[in-house]
Write a protein that holds these residues in place. Sequence first.
Motif, PDB file in Angstrom:
ATOM      1  N   SER A 294       0.829  -1.206   0.000  1.00 32.43           N
ATOM      2  CA  SER A 294       0.000   0.000   0.000  1.00 32.43           C
ATOM      3  C   SER A 294       0.862   1.255   0.000  1.00 32.43           C
ATOM      4  O   SER A 294       0.578   2.230  -0.715  1.00 32.43           O
ATOM      5  N   VAL A 295       1.925   1.250   0.797  1.00 30.71           N
ATOM      6  CA  VAL A 295       2.821   2.412   0.842  1.00 30.71           C
ATOM      7  C   VAL A 295       3.456   2.631  -0.524  1.00 30.71           C
ATOM      8  O   VAL A 295       3.561   3.774  -1.007  1.00 30.71           O
ATOM      9  N   ALA A 296       3.865   1.538  -1.177  1.00 29.24           N
ATOM     10  CA  ALA A 296       4.464   1.661  -2.504  1.00 29.24           C
ATOM     11  C   ALA A 296       3.471   2.251  -3.514  1.00 29.24           C
ATOM     12  O   ALA A 296       3.826   3.100  -4.335  1.00 29.24           O
ATOM     13  N   PHE A 297       2.216   1.813  -3.420  1.00 28.97           N
ATOM     14  CA  PHE A 297       1.189   2.339  -4.327  1.00 28.97           C
ATOM     15  C   PHE A 297       0.969   3.836  -4.095  1.00 28.97           C
ATOM     16  O   PHE A 297       0.795   4.605  -5.030  1.00 28.97           O
ATOM     17  N   ILE A 298       0.978   4.240  -2.823  1.00 28.11           N
ATOM     18  CA  ILE A 298       0.778   5.649  -2.504  1.00 28.11           C
ATOM     19  C   ILE A 298       1.871   6.507  -3.147  1.00 28.11           C
ATOM     20  O   ILE A 298       1.608   7.592  -3.685  1.00 28.11           O
ATOM     21  N   LEU A 299       3.089   6.007  -3.116  1.00 27.60           N
ATOM     22  CA  LEU A 299       4.224   6.788  -3.591  1.00 27.60           C
ATOM     23  C   LEU A 299       4.431   6.710  -5.096  1.00 27.60           C
ATOM     24  O   LEU A 299       4.919   7.663  -5.718  1.00 27.60           O
ATOM     25  N   LEU A 300       4.068   5.593  -5.706  1.00 26.58           N
ATOM     26  CA  LEU A 300       4.483   5.342  -7.083  1.00 26.58           C
ATOM     27  C   LEU A 300       3.359   5.293  -8.102  1.00 26.58           C
ATOM     28  O   LEU A 300       3.611   5.452  -9.303  1.00 26.58           O
ATOM     29  N   VAL A 301       2.124   5.035  -7.667  1.00 25.63           N
ATOM     30  CA  VAL A 301       1.049   4.782  -8.620  1.00 25.63           C
ATOM     31  C   VAL A 301       0.023   5.925  -8.609  1.00 25.63           C
ATOM     32  O   VAL A 301      -0.424   6.360  -7.549  1.00 25.63           O
ATOM     33  N   LYS A 302      -0.318   6.390  -9.802  1.00 20.88           N
ATOM     34  CA  LYS A 302      -1.372   7.391  -9.940  1.00 20.88           C
ATOM     35  C   LYS A 302      -2.649   6.693 -10.396  1.00 20.88           C
ATOM     36  O   LYS A 302      -2.637   5.909 -11.345  1.00 20.88           O
ATOM     37  N   VAL A 303      -3.761   6.992  -9.725  1.00 20.45           N
ATOM     38  CA  VAL A 303      -5.036   6.363 -10.055  1.00 20.45           C
ATOM     39  C   VAL A 303      -6.082   7.455 -10.281  1.00 20.45           C
ATOM     40  O   VAL A 303      -5.925   8.587  -9.819  1.00 20.45           O
ATOM     41  N   PRO A 304      -7.179   7.121 -10.956  1.00 20.12           N
ATOM     42  CA  PRO A 304      -8.261   8.108 -11.135  1.00 20.12           C
ATOM     43  C   PRO A 304      -8.819   8.565  -9.793  1.00 20.12           C
ATOM     44  O   PRO A 304      -8.775   7.843  -8.791  1.00 20.12           O
ATOM     45  N   THR A 305      -9.359   9.758  -9.793  1.00 25.23           N
ATOM     46  CA  THR A 305      -9.876  10.351  -8.546  1.00 25.23           C
ATOM     47  C   THR A 305     -10.920   9.465  -7.886  1.00 25.23           C
ATOM     48  O   THR A 305     -10.906   9.274  -6.664  1.00 25.23           O
ATOM     49  N   ILE A 306     -11.833   8.889  -8.668  1.00 19.05           N
ATOM     50  CA  ILE A 306     -12.894   8.072  -8.092  1.00 19.05           C
ATOM     51  C   ILE A 306     -12.320   6.839  -7.388  1.00 19.05           C
ATOM     52  O   ILE A 306     -12.791   6.425  -6.326  1.00 19.05           O
ATOM     53  N   VAL A 307     -11.268   6.267  -7.985  1.00 17.13           N
ATOM     54  CA  VAL A 307     -10.619   5.120  -7.350  1.00 17.13           C
ATOM     55  C   VAL A 307      -9.962   5.536  -6.033  1.00 17.13           C
ATOM     56  O   VAL A 307     -10.042   4.837  -5.019  1.00 17.13           O
ATOM     57  N   ALA A 308      -9.309   6.684  -6.053  1.00 14.84           N
ATOM     58  CA  ALA A 308      -8.676   7.189  -4.829  1.00 14.84           C
ATOM     59  C   ALA A 308      -9.709   7.405  -3.728  1.00 14.84           C
ATOM     60  O   ALA A 308      -9.469   7.099  -2.558  1.00 14.84           O
ATOM     61  N   LEU A 309     -10.871   7.934  -4.084  1.00 13.19           N
ATOM     62  CA  LEU A 309     -11.929   8.161  -3.090  1.00 13.19           C
ATOM     63  C   LEU A 309     -12.450   6.835  -2.530  1.00 13.19           C
ATOM     64  O   LEU A 309     -12.729   6.724  -1.332  1.00 13.19           O
ATOM     65  N   ILE A 310     -12.597   5.834  -3.399  1.00 12.65           N
ATOM     66  CA  ILE A 310     -13.102   4.536  -2.947  1.00 12.65           C
ATOM     67  C   ILE A 310     -12.159   3.912  -1.921  1.00 12.65           C
ATOM     68  O   ILE A 310     -12.595   3.239  -0.981  1.00 12.65           O
ATOM     69  N   THR A 311     -10.860   4.170  -2.075  1.00 17.30           N
ATOM     70  CA  THR A 311      -9.898   3.581  -1.135  1.00 17.30           C
ATOM     71  C   THR A 311     -10.065   4.116   0.279  1.00 17.30           C
ATOM     72  O   THR A 311      -9.519   3.543   1.227  1.00 17.30           O
ATOM     73  N   PHE A 312     -10.792   5.236   0.425  1.00 18.46           N
ATOM     74  CA  PHE A 312     -11.020   5.785   1.756  1.00 18.46           C
ATOM     75  C   PHE A 312     -12.222   5.150   2.461  1.00 18.46           C
ATOM     76  O   PHE A 312     -12.479   5.427   3.630  1.00 18.46           O
TER      77      PHE A 312
END
Length: 414
Positions: A294-312
């Motif tokens: 998860s930490v690696a994804f936070i630092l290295l991967v860009k995702v669409p806004t809706i996907v980022a919101l779903i992760t919350f």
Amino acid sequence: MLHAWRSADDLRATQFSSSPRAARHRFTLLVPGRHEEEVMGQTLDRLAQQDHPDFEIIAIVGHDDPGTELVVREAAARHPDLIRVVVDDSVPKNKPKALNRALQIATGDIVGVFDAEDEVHPGLLTVVDSKFQETGADVVQGGVQLMNFETSWWSLRNVLEYYFWFRSRLHFHARSKFIPLGGNTVFVTRDRLEWSKGWDDQCLAEDCELGVRLSSDGAKVVVAYNPEYVTREETPPTLKSLYKQRTRWNQGFLQVLGKGEWKKLPTLRQRMYARYLLNMPFLQAATGILIPISVAFILLVKVPTIVALITFLPLVPTVITLVAEAAGLTEFGRVYAKKVRIRDYVRLVLGLVPYQVFLAAAAVRSVIRQLRGDGSWEKTEHTGAHRDPASTTSTPPRLASPELVPATASEVNR
């Protein structure tokens, strides 16, 4: 977590009777100890002060533990009518082996288990006896509570785990007719222990394993909790000790899962519930492995806004759980007359993520040990941090009853 608080009637139903019946049963109390010379003598003295008219105490020590044996024999000398000593010469040693050794000479029709550091209310056996009579239970599980929540950031969360487990969750388990029993303050009829041939001495969670087997056979398990009758204990003294303890518990659950007794549960609902509960170490281990990902994804991967919101979204149940824990901490302070300060609530919030990471790490270690076939027993140390210094002096011996005869030398060493 909140099962016991669904209504005032539900909360009252979880308690012992306020007017216990006259004693009918004889109790045998098993107290195994290994390198427990700091705490075990006081525990035996307190147990000897039970107001129940008919019970015996069997203290079990290892043949290679002279310090604890000395303390135990001194306690037996103070209470010769109540306490017998059994020396366990098995190798390697563990708790279920010690319990099985003492069970061979137990004379009670109900057998209870306590740990070497336990602080036990003098009226406990009376209300437990009454609960057996009122319900026709095969097993009565009493409450256990860690007390020293002020010791460290993690002891606060460890204390709350016990509070919710014994105050609420075990009642839910009993109602579901699938229950992993607690390691102490548990009372089982002699008939049921003979049926089960005692405890599984190859399992690191012998309490859970016994509960699963009894549940699978339809045994009636009753859980009762009153703050005044709760057995008081301490958290492990160090984070390393807690890490080893949690590893042992997790690995024990995995052993019970692999043994497969839970498959004999009569309903699909019970079997699915058992599968979920016993798989918890795998789920926690997976969480631990996902943390660095998860930490690696936070630092290295860009995702669409809706996907980022779903992760919350997982924050929603997390916040709800945190609110319930805060309410539980307030209730714990009230019922046990402990002063809960603002800093304790701050520690509760700030310790949420680190503690979950810690549990995940212990789960990963338990899976690794299980895969390696390492079933060695890692003991939890005790220092008496839960005890009032005024209570550490020995209590006077209880007067002998003519019906109770001290064990002979051959019985003691059998």
